[in-house]
Design a protein around this motif. Structure first.
Motif, PDB file in Angstrom:
ATOM      1  N   VAL A   1       0.843  -1.199   0.000  1.00 17.02           N
ATOM      2  CA  VAL A   1       0.000   0.000   0.000  1.00 17.02           C
ATOM      3  C   VAL A   1       0.878   1.250   0.000  1.00 17.02           C
ATOM      4  N   ARG A   2       2.052   1.137   0.582  1.00 20.62           N
ATOM      5  CA  ARG A   2       3.001   2.247   0.636  1.00 20.62           C
ATOM      6  C   ARG A   2       3.445   2.699  -0.762  1.00 20.62           C
ATOM      7  N   GLN A   3       3.373   1.816  -1.735  1.00 24.59           N
ATOM      8  CA  GLN A   3       3.729   2.190  -3.106  1.00 24.59           C
ATOM      9  C   GLN A   3       2.753   3.229  -3.655  1.00 24.59           C
ATOM     10  N   GLU A   4       1.492   3.123  -3.226  1.00 23.30           N
ATOM     11  CA  GLU A   4       0.475   4.092  -3.659  1.00 23.30           C
ATOM     12  C   GLU A   4       0.411   5.296  -2.716  1.00 23.30           C
ATOM     13  N   TYR A   5       0.616   5.041  -1.426  1.00 24.74           N
ATOM     14  CA  TYR A   5       0.567   6.086  -0.395  1.00 24.74           C
ATOM     15  C   TYR A   5       1.885   6.064   0.380  1.00 24.74           C
ATOM     16  N   PRO A   6       2.926   6.729  -0.146  1.00 25.08           N
ATOM     17  CA  PRO A   6       4.264   6.655   0.467  1.00 25.08           C
ATOM     18  C   PRO A   6       4.321   7.142   1.917  1.00 25.08           C
ATOM     19  N   ASN A   7       3.405   8.006   2.318  1.00 23.30           N
ATOM     20  CA  ASN A   7       3.435   8.544   3.679  1.00 23.30           C
ATOM     21  C   ASN A   7       2.614   7.740   4.676  1.00 23.30           C
ATOM     22  N   ILE A   8       1.992   6.646   4.236  1.00 25.99           N
ATOM     23  CA  ILE A   8       1.194   5.844   5.164  1.00 25.99           C
ATOM     24  C   ILE A   8       2.125   5.192   6.183  1.00 25.99           C
ATOM     25  N   SER A   9       1.677   5.091   7.414  1.00 35.73           N
ATOM     26  CA  SER A   9       2.498   4.470   8.458  1.00 35.73           C
ATOM     27  C   SER A   9       2.024   3.032   8.684  1.00 35.73           C
ATOM     28  N   LEU A  10       2.918   2.233   9.255  1.00 38.21           N
ATOM     29  CA  LEU A  10       2.556   0.857   9.607  1.00 38.21           C
ATOM     30  C   LEU A  10       1.413   0.871  10.624  1.00 38.21           C
ATOM     31  N   GLY A  11       1.429   1.835  11.532  1.00 41.13           N
ATOM     32  CA  GLY A  11       0.350   1.962  12.516  1.00 41.13           C
ATOM     33  C   GLY A  11      -0.994   2.202  11.865  1.00 41.13           C
ATOM     34  N   THR A  12      -1.028   3.019  10.815  1.00 39.97           N
ATOM     35  CA  THR A  12      -2.275   3.280  10.087  1.00 39.97           C
ATOM     36  C   THR A  12      -2.771   2.005   9.422  1.00 39.97           C
ATOM     37  N   VAL A  13      -1.846   1.233   8.866  1.00 40.24           N
ATOM     38  CA  VAL A  13      -2.240  -0.037   8.242  1.00 40.24           C
ATOM     39  C   VAL A  13      -2.821  -0.968   9.295  1.00 40.24           C
ATOM     40  N   TYR A  14      -2.154  -1.098  10.438  1.00 34.16           N
ATOM     41  CA  TYR A  14      -2.665  -1.956  11.519  1.00 34.16           C
ATOM     42  C   TYR A  14      -4.047  -1.492  11.979  1.00 34.16           C
ATOM     43  N   ARG A  15      -4.225  -0.187  12.187  1.00 37.89           N
ATOM     44  CA  ARG A  15      -5.524   0.327  12.645  1.00 37.89           C
ATOM     45  C   ARG A  15      -6.623   0.025  11.629  1.00 37.89           C
ATOM     46  N   ASN A  16      -6.311   0.205  10.339  1.00 42.61           N
ATOM     47  CA  ASN A  16      -7.319  -0.059   9.310  1.00 42.61           C
ATOM     48  C   ASN A  16      -7.613  -1.542   9.172  1.00 42.61           C
ATOM     49  N   LEU A  17      -6.599  -2.388   9.285  1.00 41.06           N
ATOM     50  CA  LEU A  17      -6.842  -3.831   9.245  1.00 41.06           C
ATOM     51  C   LEU A  17      -7.729  -4.251  10.417  1.00 41.06           C
ATOM     52  N   THR A  18      -7.451  -3.705  11.596  1.00 41.76           N
ATOM     53  CA  THR A  18      -8.271  -4.010  12.777  1.00 41.76           C
ATOM     54  C   THR A  18      -9.708  -3.544  12.569  1.00 41.76           C
ATOM     55  N   LEU A  19      -9.872  -2.342  12.060  1.00 37.93           N
ATOM     56  CA  LEU A  19     -11.210  -1.806  11.800  1.00 37.93           C
ATOM     57  C   LEU A  19     -11.950  -2.674  10.776  1.00 37.93           C
ATOM     58  N   LEU A  20     -11.276  -3.031   9.689  1.00 35.55           N
ATOM     59  CA  LEU A  20     -11.915  -3.858   8.658  1.00 35.55           C
ATOM     60  C   LEU A  20     -12.318  -5.219   9.207  1.00 35.55           C
ATOM     61  N   CYS A  21     -11.505  -5.765  10.104  1.00 38.87           N
ATOM     62  CA  CYS A  21     -11.870  -7.026  10.766  1.00 38.87           C
ATOM     63  C   CYS A  21     -13.092  -6.836  11.658  1.00 38.87           C
ATOM     64  N   ASN A  22     -13.074  -5.768  12.440  1.00 37.80           N
ATOM     65  CA  ASN A  22     -14.165  -5.512  13.388  1.00 37.80           C
ATOM     66  C   ASN A  22     -15.508  -5.300  12.694  1.00 37.80           C
ATOM     67  N   ILE A  23     -15.496  -4.725  11.490  1.00 43.05           N
ATOM     68  CA  ILE A  23     -16.764  -4.493  10.779  1.00 43.05           C
ATOM     69  C   ILE A  23     -17.096  -5.631   9.810  1.00 43.05           C
ATOM     70  N   GLY A  24     -16.268  -6.682   9.830  1.00 41.21           N
ATOM     71  CA  GLY A  24     -16.568  -7.885   9.062  1.00 41.21           C
ATOM     72  C   GLY A  24     -16.246  -7.826   7.579  1.00 41.21           C
ATOM     73  N   GLU A  25     -15.375  -6.888   7.173  1.00 41.00           N
ATOM     74  CA  GLU A  25     -15.046  -6.788   5.743  1.00 41.00           C
ATOM     75  C   GLU A  25     -13.840  -7.639   5.354  1.00 41.00           C
ATOM     76  N   ILE A  26     -13.042  -8.046   6.344  1.00 42.25           N
ATOM     77  CA  ILE A  26     -11.936  -8.974   6.124  1.00 42.25           C
ATOM     78  C   ILE A  26     -11.859  -9.894   7.341  1.00 42.25           C
TER      79      ILE A  26
END
Length: 131
Positions: A31-56
């Motif tokens: 994802v960093r290739q598309e969004y070079p400024n994204i942080s690993l923490g942001t990825v973790y938070r979004n993965l957690t959110l997507l899990c919590n809402i049942g999308e992954i």
């Protein structure tokens, strides 16, 4: 209502292209290739959110990093003890084990998670080439 996030959509889109159940770090690197400024923490938070809402789905193994799966319908996974790979297993549902578990349990069984472990076909082939 969840606020739209291009980064979150990029994470979901990346996962939809993968069948190897990538780790958060793999998601981050891609994802960093598309969004070079994204942080690993942001990825973790979004993965957690997507899990919590049942999308992954999040797949947790006892001895390795969590993996993520874009398929949310019930299905089973195989973890290779040699290479650490994770793959979907094509098999009939084992929902009958919910009834077996509930038989002498006074609570309510809502579902189950079953992971299968062993050696994947690629690692078995490598082992047989060595012998």
């Amino acid at each position: 209502m969840l606020k739209h996030s291009r980064q979150r959509e990029s994470i979901k889109a990346f996962l939809a292209t993968r069948y190897d159940h990538p780790t958060a770090e793999t998601v981050y690197e891609n994802v960093r290739q598309e969004y070079p400024n994204i942080s690993l923490g942001t990825v973790y938070r979004n993965l957690t959110l997507l899990c919590n809402i049942g999308e992954i789905q999040k797949l947790s193994s006892m001895d390795g990093p969590d993996r993520f799966d874009h398929r949310t319908e019930p299905h089973y996974h195989f973890f290779c003890e040699k290479c650490g790979g994770v793959t979907d297993l094509i098999m009939e549902s084992m929902d009958h084990i919910n009834l077996l578990a509930a038989h002498d349990f006074p609570g309510k069984i809502a579902g189950h998670v079953a992971y299968f472990y062993g050696t994947c076909p690629e690692c078995r082939k490598k082992e047989s080439e060595i012998e």
